[in-house]
Design an enzyme around this catalytic site. Structure first.
Site, PDB file in Angstrom:
ATOM      1  CB  CYS A  77      -5.788  -1.143   5.195  1.00 34.67           C
ATOM      2  SG  CYS A  77      -4.048  -1.625   5.222  1.00 34.67           S
ATOM      3  CG  HIS A 119      -2.041  -1.009   1.092  1.00 33.93           C
ATOM      4  ND1 HIS A 119      -3.129  -1.025   1.928  1.00 33.93           N
ATOM      5  CD2 HIS A 119      -2.214  -2.019   0.209  1.00 33.93           C
ATOM      6  CE1 HIS A 119      -3.945  -2.009   1.570  1.00 33.93           C
ATOM      7  NE2 HIS A 119      -3.401  -2.631   0.534  1.00 33.93           N
ATOM      8  CB  CYS A 145      -1.197   0.991   6.081  1.00 36.79           C
ATOM      9  SG  CYS A 145      -0.775   0.243   4.515  1.00 36.79           S
ATOM     10  CD  GLU A 163      -2.087   4.005   3.109  1.00 40.06           C
ATOM     11  OE1 GLU A 163      -1.680   3.314   2.153  1.00 40.06           O
ATOM     12  OE2 GLU A 163      -3.270   4.021   3.480  1.00 40.06           O
TER      13      GLU A 163
HETATM   14  N1  LIG Z   1      -5.351   3.067   2.150  1.00 43.48           N
HETATM   15  C1  LIG Z   1      -5.109   2.346   1.031  1.00 43.48           C
HETATM   16  C2  LIG Z   1      -6.078   1.539   0.490  1.00 43.48           C
HETATM   17  C3  LIG Z   1      -5.789   0.795  -0.623  1.00 43.48           C
HETATM   18  N2  LIG Z   1      -4.565   0.889  -1.182  1.00 43.48           N
HETATM   19  C4  LIG Z   1      -4.286   0.162  -2.420  1.00 43.48           C
HETATM   20  C5  LIG Z   1      -4.344  -1.323  -2.431  1.00 43.48           C
HETATM   21  C6  LIG Z   1      -4.836  -1.643  -3.833  1.00 43.48           C
HETATM   22  O1  LIG Z   1      -3.758  -1.568  -4.763  1.00 43.48           O
HETATM   23  C7  LIG Z   1      -5.791  -0.532  -4.090  1.00 43.48           C
HETATM   24  C8  LIG Z   1      -7.198  -0.831  -3.650  1.00 43.48           C
HETATM   25  O2  LIG Z   1      -7.766  -1.643  -4.608  1.00 43.48           O
HETATM   26  P1  LIG Z   1      -9.336  -1.703  -4.886  1.00 43.48           P
HETATM   27  O3  LIG Z   1      -9.883  -2.742  -3.975  1.00 43.48           O
HETATM   28  O4  LIG Z   1      -9.928  -0.332  -4.621  1.00 43.48           O
HETATM   29  O5  LIG Z   1      -9.401  -2.070  -6.341  1.00 43.48           O
HETATM   30  O6  LIG Z   1      -5.295   0.569  -3.336  1.00 43.48           O
HETATM   31  C9  LIG Z   1      -3.611   1.716  -0.659  1.00 43.48           C
HETATM   32  O7  LIG Z   1      -2.488   1.826  -1.198  1.00 43.48           O
HETATM   33  N3  LIG Z   1      -3.901   2.417   0.461  1.00 43.48           N
HETATM   34 ZN   LIG Z   2      -2.809  -0.417   3.809  1.00 43.41          ZN
END
Ligand SMILES: Nc1ccn([C@H]2C[C@H](O)[C@@H](COP(=O)(O)O)O2)c(=O)n1
Ligand SMILES: [Zn+2]
Length: 164
Positions: free
Chosen positions: A105, A79, A108, A81
């Site tokens: 999440c 992610h 993170c 973060e």
């Molecule tokens: N706080 C976050 C939430 C999600 N991500 C990333 C992880 C995946 O690459 C994407 C989420 O995928 P989706 O389920 O929306 O197709 O975003 C993050 O980096 N930070």
């Molecule tokens: Zn995360």
């Protein structure tokens, strides 16, 4: 002499814009997330975006959202973060702020708290009804880590590569 510009970016706008710009590096076809860590002197100490780990080819791992777990991106993607913290120039991020497009999440959030980050500024909380984000907020509340949504006073910041 003319006065100073008045429409310059605030610190919050600047760091959030850097977070969003970093997200443009992401190869995730669905959700591009960027993050930016700023210290108490308003210096950027880390940036990151969501992507697969080093040496794990973007072309070999799946970007799918659905299907068998191992055939989706979820077990593999780092992610934004996490990458912003790991890419940081300092091990100790005490009293830093983390700007991020999407609310962190739970995984993170553990990293953010352990790194010493004191404040999270986010744009979207679109996954707020997931247990992951609920757990994140429980940990943030218990650890007295501040989080606040950013409501920009402008909708667009334009970058123009053509400089006169
Ligand atoms: N706080 C976050 C939430 C999600 N991500 C990333 C992880 C995946 O690459 C994407 C989420 O995928 P989706 O389920 O929306 O197709 O975003 C993050 O980096 N930070
Ligand atoms: Zn995360």
């Amino acid at each position: 002499m003319t006065g100073k510009r008045t429409d310059y970016l605030s610190w919050d706008e600047y760091f959030m814009a850097v977070a969003l710009l970093s997200g443009h590096r992401s190869k995730d076809p669905n959700t591009q997330v960027g993050a930016c860590v700023a210290n108490s002197q308003n210096k950027i100490v880390g940036v990151g975006y969501n992507g697969f780990p080093w040496r794990c080819s973007d072309d070999e791992l799946p970007w799918a959202r659905e299907g068998a777990y191992l055939d989706t991106k979820y077990p593999y993607v780092c992610h934004a973060e996490l990458n912003a913290v790991l890419n940081s120039i300092s091990f100790d991020l005490r009293d830093c702020r983390l700007y991020v497009a999407l609310f962190p999440c739970n995984e993170c959030t553990k990293v953010i708290i352990q790194a010493g980050i004191r404040e999270i500024i986010y744009l979207s909380d679109k996954y707020k009804d997931t247990d992951s984000v609920r757990a994140a907020k429980i940990m943030l509340d218990k650890s007295n880590t501040i989080y606040r949504q950013f409501f920009p006073s402008r909708q667009v910041v334009t970058l123009n590569f053509q400089v006169d």
